[in-house]
Design an enzyme around this catalytic site. Structure first.
Site, PDB file in Angstrom:
ATOM      1  N   LEU A  21       0.817  -1.205   0.000  1.00 14.99           N
ATOM      2  CA  LEU A  21       0.000   0.000   0.000  1.00 14.99           C
ATOM      3  C   LEU A  21       0.851   1.256   0.000  1.00 14.99           C
ATOM      4  O   LEU A  21       0.473   2.283  -0.543  1.00 14.99           O
ATOM      5  CB  LEU A  21      -0.923   0.013   1.225  1.00 14.99           C
ATOM      6  CG  LEU A  21      -1.956  -1.120   1.303  1.00 14.99           C
ATOM      7  CD1 LEU A  21      -2.674  -1.087   2.638  1.00 14.99           C
ATOM      8  CD2 LEU A  21      -2.947  -1.019   0.164  1.00 14.99           C
ATOM      9  N   GLY A  22       2.002   1.193   0.644  1.00 13.60           N
ATOM     10  CA  GLY A  22       2.891   2.344   0.704  1.00 13.60           C
ATOM     11  C   GLY A  22       4.160   1.966   1.432  1.00 13.60           C
ATOM     12  O   GLY A  22       4.190   0.979   2.175  1.00 13.60           O
ATOM     13  N   GLY A  24       8.240   3.668   2.922  1.00 10.05           N
ATOM     14  CA  GLY A  24       9.109   4.818   3.114  1.00 10.05           C
ATOM     15  C   GLY A  24      10.352   4.419   3.861  1.00 10.05           C
ATOM     16  O   GLY A  24      10.726   3.239   3.902  1.00 10.05           O
ATOM     17  N   GLY A  25      11.007   5.402   4.476  1.00  4.78           N
ATOM     18  CA  GLY A  25      12.308   5.162   5.082  1.00  4.78           C
ATOM     19  C   GLY A  25      12.284   4.196   6.235  1.00  4.78           C
ATOM     20  O   GLY A  25      13.282   3.518   6.511  1.00  4.78           O
ATOM     21  N   MET A  26      11.189   4.097   6.985  1.00  5.24           N
ATOM     22  CA  MET A  26      11.134   3.252   8.168  1.00  5.24           C
ATOM     23  C   MET A  26      10.512   1.878   7.915  1.00  5.24           C
ATOM     24  O   MET A  26      10.750   0.962   8.682  1.00  5.24           O
ATOM     25  CB  MET A  26      10.331   3.950   9.274  1.00  5.24           C
ATOM     26  CG  MET A  26      11.069   5.102   9.913  1.00  5.24           C
ATOM     27  SD  MET A  26      12.538   4.548  10.803  1.00  5.24           S
ATOM     28  CE  MET A  26      12.880   6.012  11.769  1.00  5.24           C
ATOM     29  N   GLY A  27       9.710   1.753   6.902  1.00  7.67           N
ATOM     30  CA  GLY A  27       9.049   0.475   6.672  1.00  7.67           C
ATOM     31  C   GLY A  27       8.035   0.565   5.562  1.00  7.67           C
ATOM     32  O   GLY A  27       8.098   1.450   4.716  1.00  7.67           O
ATOM     33  N   VAL A  29       3.656  -0.497   4.438  1.00  5.29           N
ATOM     34  CA  VAL A  29       2.318  -0.926   4.814  1.00  5.29           C
ATOM     35  C   VAL A  29       1.794  -1.835   3.716  1.00  5.29           C
ATOM     36  O   VAL A  29       1.836  -1.487   2.536  1.00  5.29           O
ATOM     37  CB  VAL A  29       1.377   0.275   5.026  1.00  5.29           C
ATOM     38  CG1 VAL A  29      -0.023  -0.201   5.399  1.00  5.29           C
ATOM     39  CG2 VAL A  29       1.918   1.179   6.113  1.00  5.29           C
ATOM     40  N   LYS A  43       1.471  -3.092   8.985  1.00  5.49           N
ATOM     41  CA  LYS A  43       2.625  -2.204   9.015  1.00  5.49           C
ATOM     42  C   LYS A  43       3.841  -3.007   9.450  1.00  5.49           C
ATOM     43  O   LYS A  43       3.857  -3.579  10.540  1.00  5.49           O
ATOM     44  CB  LYS A  43       2.364  -1.061   9.988  1.00  5.49           C
ATOM     45  CG  LYS A  43       3.515  -0.071  10.110  1.00  5.49           C
ATOM     46  CD  LYS A  43       3.110   1.051  11.050  1.00  5.49           C
ATOM     47  CE  LYS A  43       4.201   2.096  11.162  1.00  5.49           C
ATOM     48  NZ  LYS A  43       3.787   3.202  12.047  1.00  5.49           N
ATOM     49  N   ASP A 137      -0.471  14.147  15.755  1.00  9.90           N
ATOM     50  CA  ASP A 137      -0.172  14.261  14.323  1.00  9.90           C
ATOM     51  C   ASP A 137      -1.447  14.175  13.489  1.00  9.90           C
ATOM     52  O   ASP A 137      -1.480  13.510  12.465  1.00  9.90           O
ATOM     53  CB  ASP A 137       0.822  13.178  13.898  1.00  9.90           C
ATOM     54  CG  ASP A 137       1.517  13.523  12.574  1.00  9.90           C
ATOM     55  OD1 ASP A 137       1.646  14.722  12.269  1.00  9.90           O
ATOM     56  OD2 ASP A 137       1.919  12.600  11.856  1.00  9.90           O
TER      57      ASP A 137
END
Length: 551
Positions: A21-22, A24-27, A29, A43, A137
């Site tokens: 699904l998506g 990035g730098g940390m992991g 989904v 996640k 957030d």
């Protein structure tokens, strides 16, 4: 959306994974299916973070925070294993575009839809605050427009409302998304539930207008505007403006509670189609894509799905799954339950960010003569070029003369005021150049101008991620990474002793890969102009005018 391959589906805990699904730098989904057939947003952190004890502590906190919140306006946690070799968390998958995606695809929401959004967000905050948490957030990418209403997601940086352990990282770090953070969050003060109400107001403003209430050409400028400027609310309907203004009050005590927000919104009429038709079109497309993936996911001959360890090459734990082209147009699926907590700036930067504005990083290149910044004398006097002076900046001939506000604007950092000027060039086809100058004078008995300029310059510098420019006309410069660019094609940050210069180029004529040379040329010319103005003083600006285009 990205389907997995070439090895077919993978397994994370009990979940069979169908698509990415998506990431990035940390992991990343993943779209997963549980043994009983339920879909889930899974996640999973990148393998290299699994051995980081500090990261595991933060991930455990995220799991605990997510489990404490349950209600009709959030997405429930189904399962999690923070102690796994590669930690993961699975939540209910809720089809629906994120608010920012809906605004980009369908335009601003009508007033009645914004009222429904406000009521849903307020009710979600009641659930969050009732669990003893502060979300920290709340922003458009963490708000889903589901078929039956609003869902608030991503509790990755939610903290206990009692004020315990409120510092996720070292002293001076800020956690949140610029433009949606409350003033007290920007300043690193202890937060209360009123901070989330500020974020609610900022989210309503962008839903009404399509643009943030607080903007700026750089992170420090956005944060300054959150602290000191009035929100830009032109376009907010008169019936909603008093509520949005109250939510965005600088003083937390002056903001309404979520319960008061609900009362101000009033009764919302029930509806089987609560959003504009264009949003329901996005929902229908997502449901169709999920149905296609589910229909193609049955293992042949009862063969078990391979584990994560066999689904990607073992020699490359970060290997990106091979893309397969799906039938029809590619649909970006809403993450549903959890959005990746990305390193760096999330907002508008991307997702959840950790921003350090209080520490001066070690210099990648020492100042001339290896003199510490605390001993460097100012090179630039306390003046900046006017937009009349900016006509001497070397810009391509198709651009207009530079224009901007008359006079010099004074901004403020933690040491006091400093002069700033921003000018803009345009073309008839819509291309744009923006150049900003800021000069940081030494504070008698305090920090040097070089220290102040360095701190400002480092606000968006991320060691190991930011690409240094290799320039020679100033002490240092870096390019803003492309994944953080919005409309701009090239953004260059420059520091020369106590001078800071920001250069941005946008438009179709100068795409990435072509705009770098011009941006570097503009930066060099802007620094040379600042040196001339420092020695001779600025030219009279006159009055602000509209762009004058070449005939």
């Amino acid at each position: 959306m990205e389907t997995l391959g070439p090895y077919g589906p993978v397994q994370v805990g009990p979940f069979r994974v169908l698509a990415v699904l998506g990431q990035g730098g940390m992991g990343r989904v993943l779209l997963g299916v549980s043994p009983d057939g339920r879909t889930a947003a899974v996640k999973q952190v990148h393998a290299e973070f699994a051995d980081d004890d500090g990261f595991r502590v933060r991930f455990r906190r995220e799991v605990e925070a997510s489990r404490r919140v349950s209600g009709a306006y959030t997405a429930a946690v189904i399962a999690a294993d923070p102690e796994a070799g590669t930690p993961w968390l699975a939540s209910q998958f809720v089809p629906g575009p994120a608010l920012n995606e809906a605004l980009a695809a369908a335009g601003v929401l009508p007033e009645e839809a914004v009222r429904r959004l406000a009521a849903g967000l307020a009710q979600a905050l009641l659930d969050v605050h009732g669990a003893g948490l502060i979300h920290r957030d709340l922003k458009p990418s963490n708000v889903l427009l589901a078929e039956d209403g609003v869902r608030v997601i991503d509790f990755g940086i939610a903290r206990a409302a009692e004020g315990q352990d409120t510092k996720l990282t070292r002293t001076g770090a800020m956690i949140g998304s610029p433009g949606y953070m409350s003033p007290e969050q920007v300043e690193g003060r202890e937060l209360t539930p009123a901070s989330d109400v500020f974020s609610l107001g900022a989210t309503l403003a962008v839903a009404c207008t399509g643009r943030p209430a607080f903007t700026g050409e750089s992170l420090p400028r956005i944060l300054f505007n959150v602290l000191h400027a009035e929100p830009e609310l032109s376009g907010v309907p008169e019936g909603l403006r008093p509520l949005v203004v109250a939510c965005l009050a600088k003083d937390p005590a002056a903001r309404p509670t979520p319960q008061q927000v609900l009362a101000a919104v009033g009764r919302i009429a029930p509806s089987t189609r609560p959003w504009p038709e264009a949003v329901h079109g996005l929902l229908a497309a997502q449901r169709a894509e999920v149905a296609r993936l589910l229909g193609a996911a049955a293992p042949a001959g009862g063969a078990p799905a391979p584990t994560v360890a066999t689904a990607v090459a073992p020699t490359d734990p970060q290997a990106t799954p091979v893309r397969r082209r799906g039938r029809g147009r590619r649909i970006a699926l809403a993450v549903g339950a959890v959005v990746l907590a990305l390193a760096g700036l999330a907002g508008g930067l991307v997702a959840t960010g950790v921003v350090n504005l209080d520490s001066v990083f070690p210099e990648p290149v020492p100042t001339p003569g290896n003199v510490p910044l605390s001993q460097v004398q100012d090179r630039y006097a306390r003046v900046v070029p006017s937009c009349a002076d900016a006509a001497k900046v070397t810009a391509p001939p198709e651009f207009s003369k530079p224009w901007g506000n008359p006079g010099t604007f004074e901004t403020t950092d933690r040491d006091g005021k400093l002069p700033e000027q921003g000018c803009e060039w345009n073309t008839r086809s819509g291309d744009q150049i923006q150049v900003d100058w800021e000069v940081f004078p030494t504070v008698p008995g305090g920090r040097t101008g070089a220290e102040r300029a360095k701190e400002h310059y480092e606000a968006l510098y991320m060691g190991g991620h930011t690409r240094d420019s290799g320039i020679t006309f100033a002490e240092e410069a870096f390019w803003l990474p492309s994944k953080y660019l919005d409309e701009s094609n090239c953004v260059l940050y420059v520091r020369d002793v106590n001078l800071y210069v920001f250069v941005a180029v946008k438009g179709t004529t100068y795409p990435r890969g072509r705009c770098e040379t011009m941006t570097r040329m503009l930066g060099e010319s802007a620094v040379k102009l600042a040196r001339t103005v420092s020695a001779n003083g600025p030219s009279p600006q006159g009055t602000a005018t509209a762009p004058v285009f070449p005939q």
